[in-house]
Design a protein around this motif. Structure first.
Motif, PDB file in Angstrom:
ATOM      1  N   THR A 195      30.523  89.767 -13.884  1.00 33.90           N
ATOM      2  CA  THR A 195      29.344  89.249 -12.987  1.00 33.90           C
ATOM      3  C   THR A 195      30.182  87.925 -12.843  1.00 33.90           C
ATOM      4  N   GLU A 196      30.703  87.009 -13.731  1.00 33.50           N
ATOM      5  CA  GLU A 196      31.500  85.998 -13.534  1.00 33.50           C
ATOM      6  C   GLU A 196      32.657  86.187 -12.400  1.00 33.50           C
ATOM      7  N   ALA A 197      33.429  87.224 -12.606  1.00 36.42           N
ATOM      8  CA  ALA A 197      34.517  87.358 -11.628  1.00 36.42           C
ATOM      9  C   ALA A 197      34.081  87.516 -10.258  1.00 36.42           C
ATOM     10  N   LEU A 198      33.016  88.267 -10.099  1.00 34.65           N
ATOM     11  CA  LEU A 198      32.433  88.530  -8.650  1.00 34.65           C
ATOM     12  C   LEU A 198      31.855  87.226  -8.108  1.00 34.65           C
ATOM     13  N   LEU A 199      31.063  86.459  -8.914  1.00 37.51           N
ATOM     14  CA  LEU A 199      30.569  85.145  -8.279  1.00 37.51           C
ATOM     15  C   LEU A 199      31.595  84.237  -8.204  1.00 37.51           C
ATOM     16  N   GLU A 200      32.670  84.356  -8.950  1.00 33.97           N
ATOM     17  CA  GLU A 200      34.003  83.172  -8.790  1.00 33.97           C
ATOM     18  C   GLU A 200      34.714  83.646  -7.339  1.00 33.97           C
ATOM     19  N   GLN A 201      34.646  85.037  -7.245  1.00 31.40           N
ATOM     20  CA  GLN A 201      35.462  85.275  -5.958  1.00 31.40           C
ATOM     21  C   GLN A 201      34.603  84.728  -4.853  1.00 31.40           C
ATOM     22  N   GLN A 202      33.312  84.930  -4.856  1.00 32.73           N
ATOM     23  CA  GLN A 202      32.380  84.259  -3.697  1.00 32.73           C
ATOM     24  C   GLN A 202      32.675  82.704  -3.588  1.00 32.73           C
ATOM     25  N   ALA A 203      32.508  82.082  -4.494  1.00 34.36           N
ATOM     26  CA  ALA A 203      32.614  80.691  -4.390  1.00 34.36           C
ATOM     27  C   ALA A 203      34.059  80.264  -4.016  1.00 34.36           C
ATOM     28  N   LEU A 204      35.020  80.716  -4.594  1.00 33.86           N
ATOM     29  CA  LEU A 204      36.384  80.526  -4.021  1.00 33.86           C
ATOM     30  C   LEU A 204      36.473  80.998  -2.728  1.00 33.86           C
ATOM     31  N   GLY A 205      36.001  82.108  -2.058  1.00 33.09           N
ATOM     32  CA  GLY A 205      36.259  82.459  -0.712  1.00 33.09           C
ATOM     33  C   GLY A 205      35.288  81.514   0.245  1.00 33.09           C
ATOM     34  N   LEU A 206      34.264  80.924  -0.331  1.00 31.14           N
ATOM     35  CA  LEU A 206      33.191  79.811   0.451  1.00 31.14           C
ATOM     36  C   LEU A 206      33.860  78.531   0.452  1.00 31.14           C
ATOM     37  N   GLY A 207      34.943  78.283  -0.408  1.00 33.47           N
ATOM     38  CA  GLY A 207      35.787  76.916  -0.336  1.00 33.47           C
ATOM     39  C   GLY A 207      35.427  76.182  -1.370  1.00 33.47           C
ATOM     40  N   ALA A 208      34.678  76.574  -2.365  1.00 30.39           N
ATOM     41  CA  ALA A 208      34.553  75.789  -3.723  1.00 30.39           C
ATOM     42  C   ALA A 208      35.735  75.427  -4.478  1.00 30.39           C
ATOM     43  N   ASP A 209      35.987  74.327  -4.919  1.00 32.31           N
ATOM     44  CA  ASP A 209      37.151  74.034  -6.006  1.00 32.31           C
ATOM     45  C   ASP A 209      36.765  74.343  -7.271  1.00 32.31           C
ATOM     46  N   ILE A 210      37.655  75.072  -8.200  1.00 29.79           N
ATOM     47  CA  ILE A 210      37.389  75.423  -9.563  1.00 29.79           C
ATOM     48  C   ILE A 210      38.377  74.917 -10.406  1.00 29.79           C
ATOM     49  N   LEU A 211      38.209  73.884 -11.120  1.00 36.18           N
ATOM     50  CA  LEU A 211      39.212  73.407 -12.067  1.00 36.18           C
ATOM     51  C   LEU A 211      39.165  73.856 -13.492  1.00 36.18           C
ATOM     52  N   ARG A 212      39.872  74.682 -13.833  1.00 38.00           N
ATOM     53  CA  ARG A 212      40.033  75.174 -15.111  1.00 38.00           C
ATOM     54  C   ARG A 212      40.849  74.475 -16.322  1.00 38.00           C
ATOM     55  N   GLY A 213      40.594  74.629 -17.556  1.00 35.26           N
ATOM     56  CA  GLY A 213      41.200  74.030 -18.296  1.00 35.26           C
ATOM     57  C   GLY A 213      40.865  72.406 -18.509  1.00 35.26           C
ATOM     58  N   HIS A 214      39.756  72.099 -18.023  1.00 37.90           N
ATOM     59  CA  HIS A 214      39.442  70.593 -18.029  1.00 37.90           C
ATOM     60  C   HIS A 214      37.745  70.601 -18.559  1.00 37.90           C
ATOM     61  N   GLN A 215      37.602  69.332 -18.761  1.00 39.80           N
ATOM     62  CA  GLN A 215      36.064  69.578 -19.624  1.00 39.80           C
ATOM     63  C   GLN A 215      35.554  68.158 -19.089  1.00 39.80           C
ATOM     64  N   VAL A 216      34.176  68.059 -18.615  1.00 42.66           N
ATOM     65  CA  VAL A 216      33.407  66.961 -18.508  1.00 42.66           C
ATOM     66  C   VAL A 216      33.099  66.474 -19.767  1.00 42.66           C
ATOM     67  N   THR A 217      33.607  65.020 -19.747  1.00 32.25           N
ATOM     68  CA  THR A 217      33.211  64.304 -21.107  1.00 32.25           C
ATOM     69  C   THR A 217      32.373  63.381 -21.269  1.00 32.25           C
ATOM     70  N   GLY A 218      31.666  62.955 -19.893  1.00 26.43           N
ATOM     71  CA  GLY A 218      30.480  61.955 -19.646  1.00 26.43           C
ATOM     72  C   GLY A 218      30.469  61.618 -18.452  1.00 26.43           C
ATOM     73  N   PHE A 219      29.665  60.653 -17.995  1.00 26.59           N
ATOM     74  CA  PHE A 219      29.596  59.901 -16.788  1.00 26.59           C
ATOM     75  C   PHE A 219      29.140  58.589 -16.767  1.00 26.59           C
ATOM     76  N   THR A 220      29.301  57.862 -15.813  1.00 29.41           N
ATOM     77  CA  THR A 220      28.589  56.605 -15.355  1.00 29.41           C
ATOM     78  C   THR A 220      27.864  56.639 -14.073  1.00 29.41           C
ATOM     79  N   ALA A 221      26.569  56.373 -14.409  1.00 27.45           N
ATOM     80  CA  ALA A 221      25.588  56.534 -13.258  1.00 27.45           C
ATOM     81  C   ALA A 221      25.782  55.062 -12.470  1.00 27.45           C
ATOM     82  N   HIS A 222      25.895  55.186 -11.085  1.00 30.86           N
ATOM     83  CA  HIS A 222      25.650  54.136 -10.261  1.00 30.86           C
ATOM     84  C   HIS A 222      24.692  54.351  -9.292  1.00 30.86           C
ATOM     85  N   VAL A 223      24.302  53.175  -8.520  1.00 31.60           N
ATOM     86  CA  VAL A 223      23.255  53.338  -7.495  1.00 31.60           C
ATOM     87  C   VAL A 223      23.598  54.441  -6.467  1.00 31.60           C
ATOM     88  N   ASP A 224      24.766  54.702  -5.881  1.00 29.39           N
ATOM     89  CA  ASP A 224      24.885  55.527  -4.844  1.00 29.39           C
ATOM     90  C   ASP A 224      25.767  56.567  -5.263  1.00 29.39           C
TER      91      ASP A 224
END
Length: 490
Positions: free
Chosen positions: A103-132
């Motif tokens: 399922t993941e392989a098929l969905l990843e193929q779609q996302a990449l084919g549509l132009g999504a960027d996928i960054l593997r080996g990285h992790q979101v550690t947090g965020f800082t919210a701003h107005v915009d």
């Protein structure tokens, strides 16, 4: 300047479907996934009817249908009477057995084919919210970095870093039951969909594409809060023999695992520019294989709303409806999961009597079968309108109407509403509403289902739910449609 309009934390099925949907609407998106490669273990195994419908509404369902193993039903609480999905009002009245890796392989193929960027080996550690914007903090092999995005979506699992960083409480109940599963080769496999239940425990056997079977179950000694260690093949064999009287010639395990029934639900699915979807929003016992499917429906609901606001044809207040519509689904999900756990662990005489009664009711009452099957398959999900006077179809899932020589699912798009003139072109003034974010299609439906035969017009959202409808014999629809559009279109 934004690096991407949307950053998605988590590259599982939920995050990948969200990314693909955003790209279909022209939104730039980055998926951040801590794994360097897809997990080869099957994990989520069941694809439910509404998920297949969702894929069909973008014309991408065929690979899933061709690779998956169709099963005519599912179970509720592992009752002896299985639910018959063949009765469901869907072009896909079955579940698919398909390993999550595929399922993941098929969905990843779609996302990449549509132009999504996928960054593997990285992790979101947090965020800082701003107005915009949101400053999204990452870490990876080259150290920390920060990206700017309009929105951040946490699809990063039950231990969601995004949820924690957003300060969103996720209350619930701890684990009191430990289920177990093994994906193994069986030299003497039972019939597909076989299950056993008694004083010694529960066992279910499900065939998996590739010559593997999944054995999943619970025994009385698993009603514990103490972790007994990792599952072994010998323990799996012992459990199978105790419950079913055979080990079915099991060998060559691909995956052995335990899992608990901790159940939690995020208090809110939105915190400013940050959203939660899938397991980050709801954790539950995997009864009926619904978790991944509900998560994909979260993504389907959220994606078009993010795209509509970012593309400028919908107000930001539309984003509030994501929590308003999907949180009640999470409430139902966690409640139903708890109820199934109670049935699946009712090993005593009274519990077994209750199970027999419930199983007889499902057999004797087809409407009960249909209600439970539609609930598990996500076909029953409806988003009640704020206006009590709205048409009864408002908020319900639109069926795959045949309009001319085209099915409704084939007409849906991720970037716009679909206004159906079901009179064949006679409804006055509907064509004037065509604009960015709204397309008009004219045609009389062929053999419409109950509730649709008398419709003059219907407005269908990108996720396939009805936003507005008007009967043929009602008042002029133009004024009502204009009112409906006022809350969703600029």
């Amino acid at each position: 300047m934004l690096n991407h309009q949307v950053v998605v934390a988590g590259g599982g099925p939920v995050g990948l479907w969200l990314a693909a949907e955003l790209r279909r609407a022209g939104i730039t998106v980055l998926v951040v996934e801590k794994r360097t490669a897809r997990d080869p273990r099957s994990r989520a195994l069941t694809v439910h009817p509404r998920t297949i419908e969702t894929f069909a509404s973008r014309g991408v369902h065929e690979p899933f249908v061709s690779e998956g193993m169709p099963l005519p039903g599912g179970h509720f609480g592992a009752l002896e009477t299985r639910l018959d999905f063949r009765r469901l009002p869907s072009p896909f009245p079955y579940t698919l057995s398909l390993p999550q890796e595929r399922t993941e392989a098929l969905l990843e193929q779609q996302a990449l084919g549509l132009g999504a960027d996928i960054l593997r080996g990285h992790q979101v550690t947090g965020f800082t919210a701003h107005v915009d914007h949101v400053a999204v903090h990452l870490t990876g092999p080259d150290g920390p970095r920060t990206l700017r995005a309009a929105h951040l979506v946490g699809c990063d699992g039950t231990r969601s870093t995004v949820r924690t960083s957003a300060g969103i409480p996720c209350a619930g109940t701890p684990s009191t039951v430990l289920g177990w599963l093994g994906d193994v080769v069986l030299d003497e496999p039972p019939a597909p969909g076989s299950s056993w239940f008694g004083a010694s425990g529960l066992l279910m056997a499900v065939p998996v594409p590739g010559g593997i079977h999944r054995l999943v179950g619970i025994t009385p000694r698993d009603l514990t809060t103490t972790w007994p260690g990792d599952l072994t093949l010998d323990e799996l064999r012992e459990n199978a023999v105790a419950v079913a009287g055979s080990d079915f010639g099991m060998r060559d395990p691909v995956w052995l695992s335990r899992f608990g029934n901790a159940t939690r639900l995020a208090d809110r699915y939105r915190e400013g520019r940050v959203f939660l979807a899938g397991d980050a929003a709801h954790q539950h016992f995997p009864a009926g294989g619904v978790g991944m499917n509900v998560g994909i429906q979260d993504a389907a609901n959220l994606a078009w709303k993010l795209a509509a606001t970012l593309n400028g044809w919908a107000p930001d207040t539309l984003l509030d409806t994501y929590h308003d519509e999907r949180h009640p689904v999470g409430v139902d999900l966690t409640g139903t999961s708890r109820a199934q756990v109670a049935l699946m662990t009712a090993f005593g005489p009274e519990g077994r009597a209750l199970r027999r009664l419930f199983a007889r009711l499902i057999t004797a009452l087809p409407d009960l079968n249909d209600r439970l099957a539609a609930q598990l398959g996500s076909l029953a999900v409806s988003y009640p309108p704020a206006d009590a006077a709205a048409h009864p179809l408002t908020g319900t899932r639109a069926p795959d109407l045949t309009i001319g020589d085209t099915g409704l699912f084939a007409l849906l798009r991720a970037d716009s509403y679909l206004l159906l003139d079901l009179t064949g072109g006679d409804a006055p003034g509907l064509g004037r509403f065509a604009r960015p974010g709204l397309r008009v299609h004219r045609g009389a439906p062929h053999l419409p289902p109950a509730g649709w035969a008398d419709l003059r017009a219907a407005l269908v959202r990108p996720d396939g739910h009805v936003a507005w409808a008007a009967d043929r014999h009602g008042t002029d629809p133009v004024a009502g449609l204009r009112t409906a559009l006022a809350t969703t279109h600029r």
